[in-house]
Design a protein around this motif. Structure first.
Motif, PDB file in Angstrom:
ATOM      1  N   GLY A 123       0.834  -1.196   0.000  1.00  0.00           N
ATOM      2  CA  GLY A 123       0.000   0.000   0.000  1.00  0.00           C
ATOM      3  C   GLY A 123       0.868   1.244   0.000  1.00  0.00           C
ATOM      4  O   GLY A 123       2.103   1.165   0.086  1.00  0.00           O
TER       5      GLY A 123
ATOM      6  N   SER B 115      -2.268   3.487   3.515  1.00  0.00           N
ATOM      7  CA  SER B 115      -3.420   3.222   2.655  1.00  0.00           C
ATOM      8  C   SER B 115      -3.169   1.947   1.870  1.00  0.00           C
ATOM      9  O   SER B 115      -2.505   1.959   0.828  1.00  0.00           O
ATOM     10  CB  SER B 115      -3.660   4.402   1.704  1.00  0.00           C
ATOM     11  OG  SER B 115      -4.733   4.124   0.825  1.00  0.00           O
TER      12      SER B 115
ATOM     13  N   ALA C  42      -4.749  -2.505   2.267  1.00  0.00           N
ATOM     14  CA  ALA C  42      -5.960  -3.272   2.558  1.00  0.00           C
ATOM     15  C   ALA C  42      -6.695  -2.679   3.755  1.00  0.00           C
ATOM     16  O   ALA C  42      -7.921  -2.760   3.854  1.00  0.00           O
ATOM     17  CB  ALA C  42      -5.603  -4.731   2.827  1.00  0.00           C
ATOM     18  N   ASN C  43      -5.928  -2.083   4.657  1.00  0.00           N
ATOM     19  CA  ASN C  43      -6.479  -1.287   5.752  1.00  0.00           C
ATOM     20  C   ASN C  43      -6.025   0.150   5.560  1.00  0.00           C
ATOM     21  O   ASN C  43      -4.958   0.404   5.004  1.00  0.00           O
ATOM     22  CB  ASN C  43      -5.981  -1.788   7.115  1.00  0.00           C
ATOM     23  CG  ASN C  43      -6.182  -3.269   7.289  1.00  0.00           C
ATOM     24  OD1 ASN C  43      -7.290  -3.754   7.264  1.00  0.00           O
ATOM     25  ND2 ASN C  43      -5.087  -4.001   7.445  1.00  0.00           N
ATOM     26  N   MET C  44      -6.832   1.085   6.037  1.00  0.00           N
ATOM     27  CA  MET C  44      -6.403   2.486   6.098  1.00  0.00           C
ATOM     28  C   MET C  44      -6.150   2.824   7.549  1.00  0.00           C
ATOM     29  O   MET C  44      -7.024   2.600   8.404  1.00  0.00           O
ATOM     30  CB  MET C  44      -7.448   3.416   5.494  1.00  0.00           C
ATOM     31  CG  MET C  44      -7.076   4.886   5.587  1.00  0.00           C
ATOM     32  SD  MET C  44      -8.134   5.943   4.564  1.00  0.00           S
ATOM     33  CE  MET C  44      -7.359   5.659   2.965  1.00  0.00           C
TER      34      MET C  44
ATOM     35  N   ARG D 135     -12.658   4.324  -2.399  1.00  0.00           N
ATOM     36  CA  ARG D 135     -12.333   3.325  -1.376  1.00  0.00           C
ATOM     37  C   ARG D 135     -11.693   2.090  -1.987  1.00  0.00           C
ATOM     38  O   ARG D 135     -12.248   1.465  -2.881  1.00  0.00           O
ATOM     39  CB  ARG D 135     -13.589   2.926  -0.592  1.00  0.00           C
ATOM     40  CG  ARG D 135     -13.268   1.943   0.541  1.00  0.00           C
ATOM     41  CD  ARG D 135     -14.481   1.628   1.390  1.00  0.00           C
ATOM     42  NE  ARG D 135     -15.456   0.825   0.708  1.00  0.00           N
ATOM     43  CZ  ARG D 135     -15.383  -0.505   0.574  1.00  0.00           C
ATOM     44  NH1 ARG D 135     -14.341  -1.166   1.075  1.00  0.00           N
ATOM     45  NH2 ARG D 135     -16.327  -1.168  -0.062  1.00  0.00           N
ATOM     46  N   ARG D 136     -10.522   1.749  -1.465  1.00  0.00           N
ATOM     47  CA  ARG D 136      -9.811   0.538  -1.878  1.00  0.00           C
ATOM     48  C   ARG D 136      -9.581  -0.411  -0.711  1.00  0.00           C
ATOM     49  O   ARG D 136      -9.119  -1.529  -0.906  1.00  0.00           O
ATOM     50  CB  ARG D 136      -8.459   0.921  -2.494  1.00  0.00           C
ATOM     51  CG  ARG D 136      -8.564   1.876  -3.683  1.00  0.00           C
ATOM     52  CD  ARG D 136      -7.201   2.377  -4.095  1.00  0.00           C
ATOM     53  NE  ARG D 136      -7.261   3.377  -5.161  1.00  0.00           N
ATOM     54  CZ  ARG D 136      -6.228   4.084  -5.591  1.00  0.00           C
ATOM     55  NH1 ARG D 136      -5.033   3.890  -5.040  1.00  0.00           N
ATOM     56  NH2 ARG D 136      -6.368   4.972  -6.560  1.00  0.00           N
ATOM     57  N   CYS D 137      -9.833   0.066   0.502  1.00  0.00           N
ATOM     58  CA  CYS D 137      -9.539  -0.717   1.703  1.00  0.00           C
ATOM     59  C   CYS D 137     -10.763  -1.485   2.170  1.00  0.00           C
ATOM     60  O   CYS D 137     -11.897  -1.159   1.837  1.00  0.00           O
ATOM     61  CB  CYS D 137      -9.037   0.199   2.820  1.00  0.00           C
ATOM     62  SG  CYS D 137     -10.220   1.483   3.296  1.00  0.00           S
ATOM     63  N   SER D 138     -10.514  -2.518   2.985  1.00  0.00           N
ATOM     64  CA  SER D 138     -11.609  -3.282   3.574  1.00  0.00           C
ATOM     65  C   SER D 138     -11.933  -2.802   4.978  1.00  0.00           C
ATOM     66  O   SER D 138     -12.948  -3.210   5.558  1.00  0.00           O
ATOM     67  CB  SER D 138     -11.249  -4.772   3.624  1.00  0.00           C
ATOM     68  OG  SER D 138     -10.066  -4.974   4.393  1.00  0.00           O
TER      69      SER D 138
END
Length: 281
Positions: A48, A65, A67-69, A91-94
């Protein structure tokens, strides 16, 4: 050097300044610090981007930034800047996870464009200890999981994740990424379990780990064995490994509504030292 108030994607040359910020709070920042210490700031290796907030030429706040932010030492001005960048990128994170104050502000700014979330856990106490409990004996049957036991530990990991997060880690890619993460923890000697008759009774992992602090995660007792005190003795065993082999300070964070887990951790000697927040998509 930047001479204005701005945010940008950090590069490998920013590593020293970034680590100085991360290591200013080694417990709260353990997750991201552990990644940066291994991978540096190259986005491909890090998994990220690392965003930096510069206040009048000085790097003062970060935001991971991937999989998690994760906002890191983020001031209100930095949070607003990170929210603007995140909104533009989409949004790209879970999940968004981090210290409750800046994470809550970040979510308030992003919710109109990113919401609704699947679940918001606004208060997750961060608990810390640097010593073994005086009155809880470590379970002698809790040990490191062997590489040959992946087929034994994996079902327990899936059950824990599904119970904790509310969705299966096997969704999407069939569990390839999750299985790789479990295998990484097993291979590095940071996965622990009590196994009886080929089945996991208790398990936990040391997830994030730096020389300053580490974080226990994935604590789980098989449903048919709950109520026997195995979580306390098991946690004491994992804590002993963590303090002896990994770092001088051990942390974890827990949902505020999980009163039994919080009581267990207090009995093992953990004390509340702050609060995290998680926004799950």
């Amino acid at each position: 050097m930047l001479t204005q108030t701005t945010t940008r994607v950090l590069e490998p040359g920013d590593l020293e300044a970034s680590l100085a910020i991360l290591e200013s709070d080694p417990v709260a920042n353990a997750f991201v610090t552990s990644r940066v210490q291994v991978a540096g700031l190259d986005p491909w290796r890090l998994g990220g981007e690392m965003w930096g907030w510069y206040a009048h030429g000085k790097l003062t706040s970060l935001c991971y930034s991937g999989a998690n932010m994760v906002p890191i030492c983020a001031t209100p001005d930095a949070v607003r800047a990170f929210a603007d960048r995140a909104r533009r990128a989409g949004r790209r994170c879970s999940s968004i996870v981090g210290p409750a104050g800046p994470t809550g502000m970040l979510w308030r700014l992003l919710e109109p464009s990113w919401g609704p979330a699947r679940e918001v856990r606004a208060n997750q106490p961060l608990m810390v200890t640097d010593s073994m409990p005086a009155d809880v004996t470590p379970d002698p049957y809790v040990r490191r999981v062997r590489k040959s036991e992946m087929d034994v530990i994996m079902p327990a990991c899936v059950a824990m994740f599904t119970e904790e997060v509310g969705v299966s880690p096997l969704a999407g890619d069939g569990g390839l990424l999750y299985q790789a993460r479990v295998a990484e923890l097993v291979g590095s000697g940071r996965s622990f379990a009590r196994i009886e008759d080929g089945k996991v009774v208790f398990k936990a992992e040391i997830g994030a780990a730096t020389p300053q602090a580490c974080q226990i995660q994935g604590v789980w007792v098989a449903p048919e064995h709950r109520g026997r005190g195995l979580s306390e003795t098991g946690m004491a065993a994992v804590l002993r490994y963590a303090l002896a082999d990994v770092a001088p300070v051990v942390s974890l964070y827990v949902n505020d509504f999980n009163t039994s887990a919080r009581a267990c951790y207090r009995r093992v000697g953990f004390k509340e030292a702050g609060a995290f927040m998680s926004v799950l998509f």
